[in-house]
Design an enzyme around this catalytic site. Sequence first.
Site, PDB file in Angstrom:
ATOM      1  N   ASP A  43      -1.543  -5.153   3.799  1.00  0.00           N
ATOM      2  CA  ASP A  43      -1.617  -5.423   5.244  1.00  0.00           C
ATOM      3  C   ASP A  43      -2.441  -6.671   5.567  1.00  0.00           C
ATOM      4  O   ASP A  43      -3.428  -6.968   4.876  1.00  0.00           O
ATOM      5  CB  ASP A  43      -2.207  -4.218   5.981  1.00  0.00           C
ATOM      6  CG  ASP A  43      -1.203  -3.077   6.122  1.00  0.00           C
ATOM      7  OD1 ASP A  43      -0.013  -3.289   5.840  1.00  0.00           O
ATOM      8  OD2 ASP A  43      -1.613  -1.968   6.523  1.00  0.00           O
ATOM      9  N   TYR A  97       3.224  -5.714  13.138  1.00  0.00           N
ATOM     10  CA  TYR A  97       1.995  -5.061  12.666  1.00  0.00           C
ATOM     11  C   TYR A  97       1.233  -4.433  13.836  1.00  0.00           C
ATOM     12  O   TYR A  97       0.951  -5.109  14.831  1.00  0.00           O
ATOM     13  CB  TYR A  97       1.121  -6.087  11.936  1.00  0.00           C
ATOM     14  CG  TYR A  97      -0.036  -5.456  11.197  1.00  0.00           C
ATOM     15  CD1 TYR A  97       0.193  -4.487  10.231  1.00  0.00           C
ATOM     16  CD2 TYR A  97      -1.351  -5.815  11.475  1.00  0.00           C
ATOM     17  CE1 TYR A  97      -0.859  -3.888   9.550  1.00  0.00           C
ATOM     18  CE2 TYR A  97      -2.410  -5.224  10.793  1.00  0.00           C
ATOM     19  CZ  TYR A  97      -2.148  -4.260   9.839  1.00  0.00           C
ATOM     20  OH  TYR A  97      -3.190  -3.660   9.175  1.00  0.00           O
ATOM     21  N   GLU A 150       0.808  -1.230   0.000  1.00  0.00           N
ATOM     22  CA  GLU A 150       0.000   0.000   0.000  1.00  0.00           C
ATOM     23  C   GLU A 150       0.836   1.272   0.000  1.00  0.00           C
ATOM     24  O   GLU A 150       0.514   2.226  -0.684  1.00  0.00           O
ATOM     25  CB  GLU A 150      -0.917   0.077   1.246  1.00  0.00           C
ATOM     26  CG  GLU A 150      -1.902  -1.030   1.393  1.00  0.00           C
ATOM     27  CD  GLU A 150      -1.369  -2.116   2.310  1.00  0.00           C
ATOM     28  OE1 GLU A 150      -2.180  -2.719   2.992  1.00  0.00           O
ATOM     29  OE2 GLU A 150      -0.145  -2.356   2.335  1.00  0.00           O
TER      30      GLU A 150
END
Length: 540
Positions: A79, A281, A7
């Site tokens: 993600d 993350y 992204e």
Amino acid sequence: MELFIVESPTKAKTIQKFLGKGFLVKATLGHVKDLPEKELGVDLRTLKAKYVYKRGKKKLVEQLKKLSRRSSIVYLGTDPDREGEAIAYFLKKDLEKVNKNIKRAVFYEITPEAIRESIRNAGDVNMNLVYAQFARRILDRLIGYLISPILWKEFKNYKLSAGRVQSPALRLIVEREREIQNFKVKKYYYVKALLRKGSEEFWAIYDYRYENPSDAKIIAKKLEKGYFSVYKVEKKKEKVSPPKPFITSDLQSEANAKFGFSSERTQKLAQELYEKGYITYPRTDSYRMNEKKAKEFMNYIEKKYGKEYVGRLRRFREKATAQGAHECIRPTSLREEIPEREELRLLYDLIFRRTIASLMKEMLLEREKVTVEAITPELKHPVYLVAKGLKIVFDGWSRVYPSEITEEKLPELYEGDLLDLVKTTLEERKTQPPPRYTEGTLIKTLEKLGIGRPSTYATIVKTLKERGYVEVKKKALVPTEIAFQVVEFLMERFPTLMDYKFTAQMEEKLDLVEEGKLNWKSVVYEFMEKIFGKELEMVR
């Protein structure tokens, strides 16, 4: 050439360094498709959605198509959550027109090993995650498009909005403010004595709550003629467990308390740390930690602080919502400091110290309770006062992650010791209203109620502020006048939307869609029926 799509440009730059020649890493700059801006974009009978390219994204997808045509394989490394999976899904639909060899690469930290492992184990897009994102997006669109205009009409204010998580969160803030407004402060009093043993002084308190200060003054006056001695000394050892490693809600709450960061700011900084390869993350509700990494951290503890400080990797009962493969938020390596701007350094340092502390030995405390007997000719019976002490025997994890526990020292006291009275006094106290929510405490309350998920916490307060529902005063969230009016209106008109239990149940159902246990359309239909009821026929 192999193409790897993510992204963000930061993420792309970090991964390009790891993969080197033979790979080209490109960024989409977020979602490529979404529901249209100026129409509902959803057929309310079939739930067929009209997804369109976001501004500038059609051109970007065409460029990615050209690169895909020239690539032997395309990896989608977005993600590892619902939003990332939806981006991968729409990309795959477009890119497979020119290249059938498209794989989904899933990773939870950006390190050379994690990226290479994601390539080795690359598979297909997880449609259950995609369906959960469809459901979430359509639910939010329905509320935004069908309820917000009702608020505009009612209050002649086009800034107002309603939301699946936003509105129950606003209800919490408004209800807390009402509690504070209705709270009646009451004063009460305790009698205290300042006592001396040798050259050391300490306070002891008579543990009786007086509503009337004149009654307390009578006792205080009578104690002035008393004889004081140590009646009993009780000592008790206590272990204080280290804090858990961070999950999203804890990190946002702690950064708000320690640095005054908004949840949105914390999430942006954490995302940047992740994309630069410094932490795992940052959108997670799992306390799990990789065993290999935990051992590395424990070796570091032994070398830096000594064997006596090494704790263990604890297993925590995971919430039903916690995703299996996700970990806690931890550093990706033993890097103590990072060469970044101050905000990033502050947050990284907090995460680093919290991770290390979570693997250290418990603090060991010694609590002391001393009962003092006061005998006075003014009273028929002895009066017993209490003094409390606290000693930190072993600092354990607090050596790395400061604790709020502070020592309260008492002189060395033994049963039978005679004590001198220095003075007696009254201590005035007041009943306290419940505190206003801060961003941190609001997020923890929502989490406890099962409302919202790690990916949504950061935007909740931001939206409430932008809509003019809350103001931030000394970190506290204070509802505006319009907030009271909107909550009252929504409670009457759309009570199910404002129901905490129903909102939590919908979150659980979205999780079940994610696990492949529920059909996403049935969840949306149920929500529509319960929220809108008969009004649904009007909008259909």
